[in-house]
Design a protein around this motif. Sequence first.
Motif, PDB file in Angstrom:
ATOM      1  N   GLY A 179       5.508  19.824  13.365  1.00  0.00           N
ATOM      2  CA  GLY A 179       5.759  19.545  14.772  1.00  0.00           C
ATOM      3  C   GLY A 179       6.343  20.729  15.503  1.00  0.00           C
ATOM      4  N   ALA A 180       7.344  21.375  14.889  1.00  0.00           N
ATOM      5  CA  ALA A 180       7.967  22.534  15.519  1.00  0.00           C
ATOM      6  C   ALA A 180       7.000  23.713  15.590  1.00  0.00           C
ATOM      7  N   VAL A 181       6.230  23.903  14.534  1.00  0.00           N
ATOM      8  CA  VAL A 181       5.301  25.039  14.486  1.00  0.00           C
ATOM      9  C   VAL A 181       4.260  24.947  15.592  1.00  0.00           C
ATOM     10  N   PHE A 182       3.777  23.758  15.899  1.00  0.00           N
ATOM     11  CA  PHE A 182       2.698  23.609  16.881  1.00  0.00           C
ATOM     12  C   PHE A 182       3.189  23.313  18.296  1.00  0.00           C
ATOM     13  N   ASN A 183       4.273  22.577  18.418  1.00  0.00           N
ATOM     14  CA  ASN A 183       4.713  22.186  19.764  1.00  0.00           C
ATOM     15  C   ASN A 183       5.339  23.333  20.547  1.00  0.00           C
ATOM     16  N   LEU A 184       6.019  24.248  19.866  1.00  0.00           N
ATOM     17  CA  LEU A 184       6.643  25.363  20.582  1.00  0.00           C
ATOM     18  C   LEU A 184       5.605  26.233  21.300  1.00  0.00           C
ATOM     19  N   PRO A 185       4.592  26.754  20.600  1.00  0.00           N
ATOM     20  CA  PRO A 185       3.592  27.550  21.335  1.00  0.00           C
ATOM     21  C   PRO A 185       2.827  26.723  22.361  1.00  0.00           C
ATOM     22  N   TYR A 186       2.607  25.443  22.092  1.00  0.00           N
ATOM     23  CA  TYR A 186       1.906  24.595  23.057  1.00  0.00           C
ATOM     24  C   TYR A 186       2.677  24.493  24.367  1.00  0.00           C
ATOM     25  N   LEU A 187       3.978  24.249  24.293  1.00  0.00           N
ATOM     26  CA  LEU A 187       4.785  24.121  25.497  1.00  0.00           C
ATOM     27  C   LEU A 187       4.906  25.447  26.242  1.00  0.00           C
ATOM     28  N   VAL A 188       5.112  26.534  25.487  1.00  0.00           N
ATOM     29  CA  VAL A 188       5.229  27.857  26.124  1.00  0.00           C
ATOM     30  C   VAL A 188       3.948  28.217  26.859  1.00  0.00           C
ATOM     31  N   LEU A 189       2.812  28.040  26.190  1.00  0.00           N
ATOM     32  CA  LEU A 189       1.535  28.378  26.815  1.00  0.00           C
ATOM     33  C   LEU A 189       1.196  27.409  27.945  1.00  0.00           C
ATOM     34  N   GLY A 190       1.702  26.177  27.878  1.00  0.00           N
ATOM     35  CA  GLY A 190       1.489  25.238  28.964  1.00  0.00           C
ATOM     36  C   GLY A 190       2.094  25.744  30.266  1.00  0.00           C
ATOM     37  N   PHE A 191       3.295  26.326  30.186  1.00  0.00           N
ATOM     38  CA  PHE A 191       3.920  26.898  31.381  1.00  0.00           C
ATOM     39  C   PHE A 191       3.239  28.209  31.789  1.00  0.00           C
ATOM     40  N   CYS A 192       2.921  29.042  30.809  1.00  0.00           N
ATOM     41  CA  CYS A 192       2.291  30.331  31.124  1.00  0.00           C
ATOM     42  C   CYS A 192       0.878  30.177  31.682  1.00  0.00           C
ATOM     43  N   SER A 193       0.233  29.052  31.399  1.00  0.00           N
ATOM     44  CA  SER A 193      -1.151  28.835  31.818  1.00  0.00           C
ATOM     45  C   SER A 193      -1.273  28.021  33.095  1.00  0.00           C
ATOM     46  N   GLY A 194      -0.152  27.642  33.693  1.00  0.00           N
ATOM     47  CA  GLY A 194      -0.203  26.881  34.930  1.00  0.00           C
ATOM     48  C   GLY A 194      -0.446  25.405  34.744  1.00  0.00           C
ATOM     49  N   VAL A 195      -0.323  24.902  33.523  1.00  0.00           N
ATOM     50  CA  VAL A 195      -0.536  23.475  33.278  1.00  0.00           C
ATOM     51  C   VAL A 195       0.631  22.659  33.823  1.00  0.00           C
ATOM     52  N   PHE A 196       1.857  23.137  33.625  1.00  0.00           N
ATOM     53  CA  PHE A 196       3.049  22.429  34.073  1.00  0.00           C
ATOM     54  C   PHE A 196       3.657  23.063  35.324  1.00  0.00           C
ATOM     55  N   PHE A 197       2.887  23.905  36.011  1.00  0.00           N
ATOM     56  CA  PHE A 197       3.421  24.638  37.164  1.00  0.00           C
ATOM     57  C   PHE A 197       2.327  24.760  38.208  1.00  0.00           C
ATOM     58  N   THR A 198       2.706  24.701  39.468  1.00  0.00           N
ATOM     59  CA  THR A 198       1.713  24.788  40.538  1.00  0.00           C
ATOM     60  C   THR A 198       2.245  25.593  41.721  1.00  0.00           C
ATOM     61  N   PRO A 199       1.362  26.412  42.344  1.00  0.00           N
ATOM     62  CA  PRO A 199       0.043  26.819  41.846  1.00  0.00           C
ATOM     63  C   PRO A 199       0.192  27.944  40.847  1.00  0.00           C
ATOM     64  N   ILE A 200      -0.859  28.241  40.122  1.00  0.00           N
ATOM     65  CA  ILE A 200      -0.767  29.257  39.080  1.00  0.00           C
ATOM     66  C   ILE A 200      -0.487  30.635  39.657  1.00  0.00           C
ATOM     67  N   SER A 201      -0.931  30.889  40.885  1.00  0.00           N
ATOM     68  CA  SER A 201      -0.737  32.211  41.493  1.00  0.00           C
ATOM     69  C   SER A 201       0.729  32.500  41.773  1.00  0.00           C
ATOM     70  N   ALA A 202       1.593  31.473  41.751  1.00  0.00           N
ATOM     71  CA  ALA A 202       3.011  31.675  42.002  1.00  0.00           C
ATOM     72  C   ALA A 202       3.782  32.110  40.759  1.00  0.00           C
ATOM     73  N   LEU A 203       3.119  32.111  39.613  1.00  0.00           N
ATOM     74  CA  LEU A 203       3.797  32.543  38.386  1.00  0.00           C
ATOM     75  C   LEU A 203       4.065  34.045  38.417  1.00  0.00           C
ATOM     76  N   PRO A 204       5.162  34.495  37.811  1.00  0.00           N
ATOM     77  CA  PRO A 204       5.420  35.946  37.727  1.00  0.00           C
ATOM     78  C   PRO A 204       4.303  36.651  36.968  1.00  0.00           C
ATOM     79  N   GLU A 205       4.054  37.905  37.316  1.00  0.00           N
ATOM     80  CA  GLU A 205       2.940  38.656  36.739  1.00  0.00           C
ATOM     81  C   GLU A 205       3.002  38.745  35.210  1.00  0.00           C
ATOM     82  N   PRO A 206       4.152  39.048  34.597  1.00  0.00           N
ATOM     83  CA  PRO A 206       4.171  39.112  33.119  1.00  0.00           C
ATOM     84  C   PRO A 206       3.780  37.784  32.461  1.00  0.00           C
ATOM     85  N   ILE A 207       4.204  36.663  33.047  1.00  0.00           N
ATOM     86  CA  ILE A 207       3.861  35.360  32.486  1.00  0.00           C
ATOM     87  C   ILE A 207       2.371  35.082  32.672  1.00  0.00           C
TER      88      ILE A 207
END
Length: 273
Positions: A179-207
């Motif tokens: 659970g820990a091995v898979f959920n951590l990258p899933y949650l991190v990439l969810g934010f970095c990919s604009g899944v849990f954030f709107t709109p994606i263009s508002a994310l910082p450039e490094p993310i």
Amino acid sequence: MTTVVTRTPSALGLGFARAGIELRIFFRQWDAVVFTFALPVVLLVMLGSIFTGMYEGSPVTVSQYFVPGMIAGGIASTTFVNLGSSIAADRDDGTLRRLRGAPMPPSAYFVGKALMALVVTAIEVVLVLAVGVVLFDLSLPSSPGRWFTAVWVLVLGTAACALLGIAASGLARSARSAGAVFNLPYLVLGFCSGVFFTPISALPEPILQLGSLFPLRWMAQGFRAAFLPDSILSQEVVHSWELGKTALVLMAWTVGGMLLALWTFSWRSHRDR
């Protein structure tokens, strides 16, 4: 004397039989069923209820913008997270070792797992779309071209995430740690990919750059291209759906995931090596 000819089942036929077993095992575990299907639905309802309003110059609401991304997140959850965790559990309890010694081609196991993930993913997509339509007035596509986009993004995204789940299953040293091995990258990439954030263009450039390296961001963008009107393009990073690039990235991850799975997969648990 009558000669009886026995026909050996094909790997594909055995794979379909294995898929039936996997589906029965999955749906008997009601806690896993509820949490698997509820995760993207609950997140969509919560985020869609918290963030309201309408984008300037577009009839798309903030709640509707979350729907395609949550479809992508649901696919990643049912394939990368759940599939990878189930394989790690099979390895930990000795199921893989027993299957490896059975008179069954190894490909049948993976065909069964892939078909099980595909069925669960299809149900997940239907549930998230239903919530988007009923609660947030999302309009389904009226043109065959947009439905075709949704289908190929679904197929390529499912294949890429499933193969990455198989490849990453070896990182979990036990079923408890999966659970820990898979959920951590899933949650991190969810934010970095604009899944849990709107709109994606508002994310910082490094993310944004980090998220662009992985398939989840492109899956979400592909589903936005299918289910949202072009008037929302002003909220995209480059004001374009980039469908050609999306297809190339997802195909590259599908091939890369297959190579990684062939390289890293092991039938034996860590304590048996």
